[in-house]
Design a protein around this motif. Structure first.
Motif, PDB file in Angstrom:
ATOM      1  N   ALA A  77       0.823  -1.216   0.000  1.00 41.57           N
ATOM      2  CA  ALA A  77       0.000   0.000   0.000  1.00 41.57           C
ATOM      3  C   ALA A  77       0.855   1.263   0.000  1.00 41.57           C
ATOM      4  O   ALA A  77       0.362   2.332  -0.364  1.00 41.57           O
ATOM      5  CB  ALA A  77      -0.936  -0.006   1.210  1.00 41.57           C
ATOM      6  N   ALA A  78       2.124   1.142   0.361  1.00 36.88           N
ATOM      7  CA  ALA A  78       3.007   2.310   0.382  1.00 36.88           C
ATOM      8  C   ALA A  78       3.363   2.793  -1.020  1.00 36.88           C
ATOM      9  O   ALA A  78       3.955   3.862  -1.181  1.00 36.88           O
ATOM     10  CB  ALA A  78       4.279   1.994   1.170  1.00 36.88           C
ATOM     11  N   GLY A  79       3.017   2.013  -2.036  1.00 34.51           N
ATOM     12  CA  GLY A  79       3.235   2.438  -3.418  1.00 34.51           C
ATOM     13  C   GLY A  79       4.702   2.681  -3.726  1.00 34.51           C
ATOM     14  O   GLY A  79       5.536   1.818  -3.501  1.00 34.51           O
ATOM     15  N   ASP A  80       5.023   3.888  -4.200  1.00 34.55           N
ATOM     16  CA  ASP A  80       6.407   4.178  -4.587  1.00 34.55           C
ATOM     17  C   ASP A  80       7.340   4.304  -3.384  1.00 34.55           C
ATOM     18  O   ASP A  80       8.546   4.451  -3.540  1.00 34.55           O
ATOM     19  CB  ASP A  80       6.481   5.425  -5.469  1.00 34.55           C
ATOM     20  N   LYS A  81       6.803   4.195  -2.202  1.00 28.74           N
ATOM     21  CA  LYS A  81       7.610   4.196  -0.971  1.00 28.74           C
ATOM     22  C   LYS A  81       7.822   2.759  -0.470  1.00 28.74           C
ATOM     23  O   LYS A  81       8.226   2.550   0.682  1.00 28.74           O
ATOM     24  CB  LYS A  81       6.939   5.025   0.126  1.00 28.74           C
ATOM     25  N   PHE A  82       7.546   1.778  -1.341  1.00 33.33           N
ATOM     26  CA  PHE A  82       7.669   0.366  -0.946  1.00 33.33           C
ATOM     27  C   PHE A  82       9.012   0.076  -0.286  1.00 33.33           C
ATOM     28  O   PHE A  82       9.076  -0.445   0.820  1.00 33.33           O
ATOM     29  CB  PHE A  82       7.476  -0.566  -2.156  1.00 33.33           C
ATOM     30  N   TRP A  83      10.108   0.382  -1.006  1.00 31.53           N
ATOM     31  CA  TRP A  83      11.430   0.021  -0.477  1.00 31.53           C
ATOM     32  C   TRP A  83      11.750   0.802   0.791  1.00 31.53           C
ATOM     33  O   TRP A  83      12.329   0.238   1.733  1.00 31.53           O
ATOM     34  CB  TRP A  83      12.514   0.215  -1.532  1.00 31.53           C
ATOM     35  N   ASP A  84      11.386   2.069   0.843  1.00 27.26           N
ATOM     36  CA  ASP A  84      11.638   2.852   2.051  1.00 27.26           C
ATOM     37  C   ASP A  84      10.959   2.209   3.253  1.00 27.26           C
ATOM     38  O   ASP A  84      11.558   2.069   4.320  1.00 27.26           O
ATOM     39  CB  ASP A  84      11.130   4.288   1.882  1.00 27.26           C
ATOM     40  N   LEU A  85       9.705   1.814   3.072  1.00 28.81           N
ATOM     41  CA  LEU A  85       8.972   1.199   4.174  1.00 28.81           C
ATOM     42  C   LEU A  85       9.498  -0.197   4.468  1.00 28.81           C
ATOM     43  O   LEU A  85       9.660  -0.573   5.634  1.00 28.81           O
ATOM     44  CB  LEU A  85       7.471   1.169   3.876  1.00 28.81           C
ATOM     45  N   ALA A  86       9.800  -0.974   3.448  1.00 26.48           N
ATOM     46  CA  ALA A  86      10.301  -2.336   3.665  1.00 26.48           C
ATOM     47  C   ALA A  86      11.580  -2.321   4.500  1.00 26.48           C
ATOM     48  O   ALA A  86      11.719  -3.107   5.444  1.00 26.48           O
ATOM     49  CB  ALA A  86      10.533  -3.040   2.334  1.00 26.48           C
ATOM     50  N   TRP A  87      12.524  -1.431   4.163  1.00 26.96           N
ATOM     51  CA  TRP A  87      13.780  -1.377   4.934  1.00 26.96           C
ATOM     52  C   TRP A  87      13.496  -1.044   6.397  1.00 26.96           C
ATOM     53  O   TRP A  87      14.118  -1.611   7.299  1.00 26.96           O
ATOM     54  CB  TRP A  87      14.752  -0.354   4.349  1.00 26.96           C
ATOM     55  N   ASP A 100       1.768   0.929  14.581  1.00 27.91           N
ATOM     56  CA  ASP A 100       3.188   1.041  14.261  1.00 27.91           C
ATOM     57  C   ASP A 100       3.395   1.223  12.762  1.00 27.91           C
ATOM     58  O   ASP A 100       4.216   2.047  12.336  1.00 27.91           O
ATOM     59  CB  ASP A 100       3.951  -0.218  14.715  1.00 27.91           C
ATOM     60  N   LEU A 101       2.675   0.449  11.972  1.00 29.24           N
ATOM     61  CA  LEU A 101       2.811   0.536  10.515  1.00 29.24           C
ATOM     62  C   LEU A 101       2.486   1.946  10.022  1.00 29.24           C
ATOM     63  O   LEU A 101       3.153   2.472   9.132  1.00 29.24           O
ATOM     64  CB  LEU A 101       1.913  -0.494   9.827  1.00 29.24           C
ATOM     65  N   GLU A 102       1.477   2.555  10.622  1.00 29.60           N
ATOM     66  CA  GLU A 102       1.111   3.924  10.241  1.00 29.60           C
ATOM     67  C   GLU A 102       2.208   4.916  10.627  1.00 29.60           C
ATOM     68  O   GLU A 102       2.502   5.849   9.869  1.00 29.60           O
ATOM     69  CB  GLU A 102      -0.235   4.301  10.848  1.00 29.60           C
ATOM     70  N   VAL A 103       2.829   4.706  11.780  1.00 27.95           N
ATOM     71  CA  VAL A 103       3.940   5.576  12.206  1.00 27.95           C
ATOM     72  C   VAL A 103       5.104   5.441  11.231  1.00 27.95           C
ATOM     73  O   VAL A 103       5.666   6.445  10.777  1.00 27.95           O
ATOM     74  CB  VAL A 103       4.384   5.237  13.649  1.00 27.95           C
ATOM     75  N   TRP A 104       5.469   4.195  10.891  1.00 26.76           N
ATOM     76  CA  TRP A 104       6.586   3.981   9.958  1.00 26.76           C
ATOM     77  C   TRP A 104       6.259   4.573   8.584  1.00 26.76           C
ATOM     78  O   TRP A 104       7.129   5.170   7.947  1.00 26.76           O
ATOM     79  CB  TRP A 104       6.930   2.501   9.819  1.00 26.76           C
ATOM     80  N   ALA A 105       5.013   4.411   8.153  1.00 32.22           N
ATOM     81  CA  ALA A 105       4.609   4.964   6.853  1.00 32.22           C
ATOM     82  C   ALA A 105       4.757   6.483   6.845  1.00 32.22           C
ATOM     83  O   ALA A 105       5.239   7.066   5.871  1.00 32.22           O
ATOM     84  CB  ALA A 105       3.182   4.555   6.525  1.00 32.22           C
ATOM     85  N   ALA A 106       4.360   7.122   7.931  1.00 30.96           N
ATOM     86  CA  ALA A 106       4.507   8.591   8.029  1.00 30.96           C
ATOM     87  C   ALA A 106       5.983   8.973   7.992  1.00 30.96           C
ATOM     88  O   ALA A 106       6.369   9.927   7.305  1.00 30.96           O
ATOM     89  CB  ALA A 106       3.849   9.097   9.309  1.00 30.96           C
ATOM     90  N   LYS A 107       6.815   8.210   8.684  1.00 31.51           N
ATOM     91  CA  LYS A 107       8.253   8.534   8.737  1.00 31.51           C
ATOM     92  C   LYS A 107       8.925   8.427   7.381  1.00 31.51           C
ATOM     93  O   LYS A 107       9.883   9.145   7.122  1.00 31.51           O
ATOM     94  CB  LYS A 107       8.961   7.643   9.755  1.00 31.51           C
ATOM     95  N   VAL A 108       8.447   7.519   6.517  1.00 36.04           N
ATOM     96  CA  VAL A 108       9.079   7.398   5.196  1.00 36.04           C
ATOM     97  C   VAL A 108       8.401   8.258   4.140  1.00 36.04           C
ATOM     98  O   VAL A 108       8.801   8.239   2.979  1.00 36.04           O
ATOM     99  CB  VAL A 108       9.165   5.917   4.722  1.00 36.04           C
ATOM    100  N   PRO A 113      -0.667   7.971   5.681  1.00 34.85           N
ATOM    101  CA  PRO A 113      -0.179   6.828   6.450  1.00 34.85           C
ATOM    102  C   PRO A 113      -1.265   5.827   6.842  1.00 34.85           C
ATOM    103  O   PRO A 113      -0.992   4.628   6.941  1.00 34.85           O
ATOM    104  CB  PRO A 113       0.451   7.470   7.693  1.00 34.85           C
ATOM    105  N   ALA A 114      -2.493   6.283   7.014  1.00 29.52           N
ATOM    106  CA  ALA A 114      -3.581   5.367   7.376  1.00 29.52           C
ATOM    107  C   ALA A 114      -3.919   4.411   6.233  1.00 29.52           C
ATOM    108  O   ALA A 114      -4.542   3.370   6.454  1.00 29.52           O
ATOM    109  CB  ALA A 114      -4.819   6.161   7.789  1.00 29.52           C
ATOM    110  N   SER A 115      -3.469   4.744   5.019  1.00 29.15           N
ATOM    111  CA  SER A 115      -3.787   3.884   3.870  1.00 29.15           C
ATOM    112  C   SER A 115      -3.014   2.574   3.872  1.00 29.15           C
ATOM    113  O   SER A 115      -3.320   1.682   3.090  1.00 29.15           O
ATOM    114  CB  SER A 115      -3.513   4.633   2.558  1.00 29.15           C
ATOM    115  N   VAL A 116      -2.022   2.443   4.741  1.00 30.96           N
ATOM    116  CA  VAL A 116      -1.236   1.205   4.762  1.00 30.96           C
ATOM    117  C   VAL A 116      -1.838   0.147   5.674  1.00 30.96           C
ATOM    118  O   VAL A 116      -1.289  -0.943   5.815  1.00 30.96           O
ATOM    119  CB  VAL A 116       0.248   1.458   5.128  1.00 30.96           C
TER     120      VAL A 116
END
Length: 170
Positions: A77-87, A100-108, A113-116
């Motif tokens: 769901a992070a789309g073009d931020k896939f690798w940033d979030l995966a790392w 936690d996933l929403e926090v990490w999504a916001a950070k990258v 962020p709620a979309s993840v």
């Protein structure tokens, strides 16, 4: 009834998309062995001078890792931020609950962020199922499993050993 569009199994490429060597990883974002392999693979690609690319495919071991599937959905769901979030998820495997996933999504830098998490992320189930099915068809039984140019890699996931196996010795 219309047929669902085909899922591109090579949608998550890290490194030079035109690299002559392809490493495919079937991984689980909650797997500690995948977490240990992530920085090794990251360095391998970064130091390959564009000769190696990494393709990530989801193989969540949800029977063993309770947050593997939700983490995979979040990364998709992070789309073009896939690798940033995966790392980030590989580094913080003890914190993969929805908040936690929403926090990490916001950070990258994921715009929403709620979309993840939740229903928005569930739309990515077919992509994860396609990756998993491809892994099963290829004989994947655990994670991480690597293929180098469509051949199963059976060595250790250590930088020196991978470089040797790929002919990248310096």
């Amino acid at each position: 009834m219309t047929e669902a569009p085909a899922i591109d199994l090579n949608r998550h490429v890290y490194g030079n998309p035109e690299a002559p060597i392809t490493v495919v990883e079937y991984g689980d974002l909650e797997c500690p062995y995948c977490g240990a392999a992530a920085p090794v693979l990251h360095e391998l690609i970064d130091e390959s001078d564009g000769r190696v690319r990494l393709v990530f495919r989801h193989f969540p071991l949800f029977q063993v890792h309770p947050f593997a599937l939700t983490a995979a959905l979040a990364a998709e769901a992070a789309g073009d931020k896939f690798w940033d979030l995966a790392w980030v998820l590989f580094k913080h495997q003890a914190k993969l609950a929805d908040p936690d996933l929403e926090v990490w999504a916001a950070k990258v830098g994921v715009a929403d962020p709620a979309s993840v998490t939740g229903p928005a992320a569930q739309a990515f189930q077919p992509a994860i199922q396609a990756d998993y099915a491809a892994g099963v068809a290829a004989g994947v039984r655990g994670t991480p499993t690597l293929f180098v140019d469509d051949r199963l890699y059976t060595g250790r996931i250590e930088l020196r050993e991978l470089r040797t196996a790929l002919g990248l010795n310096r």
